[in-house]
Design a protein around this motif. Structure first.
Motif, PDB file in Angstrom:
ATOM      1  N   GLU A  50       0.810  -1.220   0.000  1.00 29.37           N
ATOM      2  CA  GLU A  50       0.000   0.000   0.000  1.00 29.37           C
ATOM      3  C   GLU A  50       0.841   1.268   0.000  1.00 29.37           C
ATOM      4  N   ASP A  55       4.874   8.049   0.041  1.00 28.73           N
ATOM      5  CA  ASP A  55       4.771   7.419   1.359  1.00 28.73           C
ATOM      6  C   ASP A  55       6.153   7.005   1.852  1.00 28.73           C
ATOM      7  N   ALA A  58       8.049  10.062   2.915  1.00 28.92           N
ATOM      8  CA  ALA A  58       7.519  10.550   4.188  1.00 28.92           C
ATOM      9  C   ALA A  58       7.982   9.688   5.351  1.00 28.92           C
ATOM     10  N   ASN A 190      -4.813   0.051  10.318  1.00 32.31           N
ATOM     11  CA  ASN A 190      -4.777   0.351   8.893  1.00 32.31           C
ATOM     12  C   ASN A 190      -3.445   0.956   8.496  1.00 32.31           C
ATOM     13  N   LYS A 192      -2.790   2.468   5.676  1.00 32.24           N
ATOM     14  CA  LYS A 192      -3.006   3.764   5.037  1.00 32.24           C
ATOM     15  C   LYS A 192      -3.129   4.872   6.067  1.00 32.24           C
ATOM     16  N   TRP A 193      -3.745   4.575   7.204  1.00 34.94           N
ATOM     17  CA  TRP A 193      -3.820   5.570   8.272  1.00 34.94           C
ATOM     18  C   TRP A 193      -2.431   5.931   8.754  1.00 34.94           C
ATOM     19  N   ALA A 195       0.334   5.833   7.046  1.00 36.84           N
ATOM     20  CA  ALA A 195       0.971   6.674   6.034  1.00 36.84           C
ATOM     21  C   ALA A 195       0.451   8.103   6.094  1.00 36.84           C
ATOM     22  N   ARG A 196      -0.874   8.270   6.302  1.00 43.65           N
ATOM     23  CA  ARG A 196      -1.435   9.623   6.356  1.00 43.65           C
ATOM     24  C   ARG A 196      -0.926  10.378   7.579  1.00 43.65           C
ATOM     25  N   VAL A 197      -0.868   9.713   8.728  1.00 43.53           N
ATOM     26  CA  VAL A 197      -0.342  10.353   9.942  1.00 43.53           C
ATOM     27  C   VAL A 197       1.112  10.760   9.732  1.00 43.53           C
ATOM     28  N   THR A 198       1.898   9.845   9.139  1.00 43.46           N
ATOM     29  CA  THR A 198       3.309  10.137   8.894  1.00 43.46           C
ATOM     30  C   THR A 198       3.473  11.337   7.982  1.00 43.46           C
ATOM     31  N   GLU A 199       2.715  11.370   6.892  1.00 37.00           N
ATOM     32  CA  GLU A 199       2.833  12.482   5.948  1.00 37.00           C
ATOM     33  C   GLU A 199       2.424  13.806   6.589  1.00 37.00           C
ATOM     34  N   THR A 200       1.341  13.803   7.373  1.00 35.35           N
ATOM     35  CA  THR A 200       0.867  15.030   8.007  1.00 35.35           C
ATOM     36  C   THR A 200       1.900  15.603   8.968  1.00 35.35           C
TER      37      THR A 200
END
Length: 507
Positions: A50, A55, A58, A190, A192-193, A195-200
């Motif tokens: 994923e 990602d 990040a 998850n 993907k969650w 990855a989103r936390v890491t990127e933010t």
């Protein structure tokens, strides 16, 4: 790598690992799999791919840029002795990390398995050296690093509530434990969650560094250049001090190899792994150097050396009434760094268990989330244990030596595999000069650290050596009661966490 037999029943296997019954999965297990899940011929499941290129970038930047650049660049200055030499150490620490990352790009594309150093050392030198890396990672590298990051997060988030003193010990530890459990839960649920936390939070920490760089540039453009006029005054040129300065610099860059821990979850790893490295490492190096120049332009060396958090001291002088944002930025930075570290390092224990070097329960994958929940919980428990040791920060003194030693062994494995497997597929093949330069530099750091920090080196070496009898007791010729206990834990965890074994074959 050690081989783990996959049985059709619950019969124990050699070593510390065991597997749950594959014959019991049948149609009921298969019916629980979503269409995007992989069900191999033997009924196992795999981690999902994923993670894309950004990602990966990040994750690398998010893990590297933690508390270090905000809190303790004074370590480099302390052992360098001068501003000019400290800047050179920051530059060359980034270059050395980039060289090491390129070597890992060849290893990671030649051996596209999760586990990083563990997988490469095992492929090159066999199961015992690989187990010893897993052993020190289990006892020192991973839980200590995660515990210290969590504590730093809690301290800086709570600091505004106690502006004139240190936050209470109990409050810091409790908040650190809560954030560790929260991030573990996100990682369990998850990818993907994650990855989103890491990127933010990677974006927020880069923004914080840009604020520091902009404030430093404004200060210099206003004509305040007196602190940079004699940059090499009081330089320490003794090899031991140079080695310790590089240890502190490299510690702030540590995490550049974490993407190799999750290769199996990276889309098109042959392309995205080296690209992520080549984008992230120069970016981090440039940001670090500019940030340190800003520190040195604003803060005198004696002020930096007496500061507990250089970025906060910098903000108090430069940001005025907005200085409160810097502790918040540091907390956000450590939050993102801890999230990336939990995600990547949990895959190390997952792969170690899959290869029979840890109880096989740790290699189980949840059938709904496709995440290694037992491995994540196992690592969370280790971190929580270290959180409540009052002087956990003393453990960090042993981390740098052990880490650089095993990185040295991993890169040596690159040369070993070129000799051992000359015809193996290598999508990336670095120039031979690159690993040789890295090995010479890493060897210098290891050798001279013996003279400057003999106690830390001795204790780190003892911990490594103690792993040898553990290997022979639990892996080479395992005690029967350990195998039975591991089998019972495996069955219990497979039911409790609704998990199945990984379907990937072992070499």
């Amino acid at each position: 790598m050690a081989k783990v037999a996959v049985a059709d029943s619950l019969a124990p296997v050699q070593g510390f690992g065991d597997t749950i019954s594959r014959s019991r999965r049948g149609s009921n297990a298969s019916s629980r799999l979503r269409p995007d899940q992989s069900d191999s011929d033997e009924g196992g499941i795999k981690l999902k791919k994923e993670l894309g290129l950004m990602d990966g970038v990040a994750i690398i930047v998010g893990v590297i840029v933690g508390a270090g650049i905000f809190v303790s660049p004074k370590g480099v200055l302390l052992y360098s002795g001068s501003i000019g030499q400290a800047i050179i150490v920051w530059i060359f620490s980034g270059v050395l990390s980039m060289v090491g990352a390129l070597c890992y790009a060849e290893l990671g594309t030649m051996i596209p398995k999760s586990g990083g150093d563990y997988a490469y050392i095992g492929e090159a030198f066999g199961p015992l050296p690989a187990f010893l890396y897993l052993w020190v990672a289990l006892l020192i590298l991973v839980p200590a690093g995660n515990a210290i990051t969590a504590i730093t997060f809690a301290q800086y988030l709570l600091q505004p509530l106690w502006p004139t003193c240190e936050p209470p010990y109990e409050s810091v530890r409790l908040l650190a434990a809560l954030i560790t459990c929260l991030l573990t839960a996100i990682n369990c649920y998850n990818v993907k969650w994650v990855a989103r936390v890491t990127e933010t939070f990677t974006g927020m920490k880069v923004l914080a560094l840009l604020v520091i760089a902009a404030a430093g540039a404004w200060y210099l453009c206003s004509g305040n250049t007196e602190l940079l006029e004699n940059p090499f005054e009081n330089s320490k040129v003794q090899p031991g001090f140079i080695a310790l300065a590089f240890y502190n610099g490299l510690f702030s860059y540590s995490g550049w190899n974490y993407l190799n821990f999750v290769t199996e979850e990276l889309k098109d790893p042959y392309r995205n792994l080296p690209r992520a490295i080549c984008i992230s490492m120069p970016t981090v190096t440039i940001i670090y150097v500019i940030t340190n120049i800003a520190y040195f332009a604003v803060l005198a060396p004696d002020v930096m050396l007496s500061s507990q958090a250089v970025a906060v001291t910098f903000a108090d002088k430069m940001l005025g009434f907005m200085a409160w944002v810097m502790p918040l930025f540091v907390a956000c930075s450590t939050f993102g760094s801890l999230n990336g570290a939990i995600f990547a390092s949990s895959r190390l224990f997952f792969v170690g268990a899959r290869n029979g070097h840890l109880p096989a329960a740790i290699s189980l994958i949840n059938v709904n989330c496709l995440t290694p929940i037992p491995s994540l919980i196992f690592m969370c428990l280790l971190t929580l244990l270290l959180l409540f040791i009052r002087d956990v920060f003393t453990i960090i003194n042993y981390v740098s030596y052990v880490e650089i030693l095993f990185i040295f062994i991993s890169v040596s494995g690159l040369l070993r595999l070129r000799q051992k497997q000359p015809d193996a597929k290598r999508p990336i093949r670095v120039c031979l000069v690159i690993p040789i330069i890295f090995l010479l530099t890493a060897g210098f750091l290891v050798v001279f650290s013996v003279f400057e920090s003999p106690a830390e080196v001795a204790i780190g070496t003892i911990i490594i050596v103690l792993g040898i009898p553990v290997y022979y007791i639990t892996i080479h010729k395992p005690w029967k009661w350990l195998t039975a206990k591991s089998q019972a834990i495996n069955t219990f965890c497979s039911k409790l966490f609704v998990c199945m074994p990984n379907s990937d074959k072992l070499d």
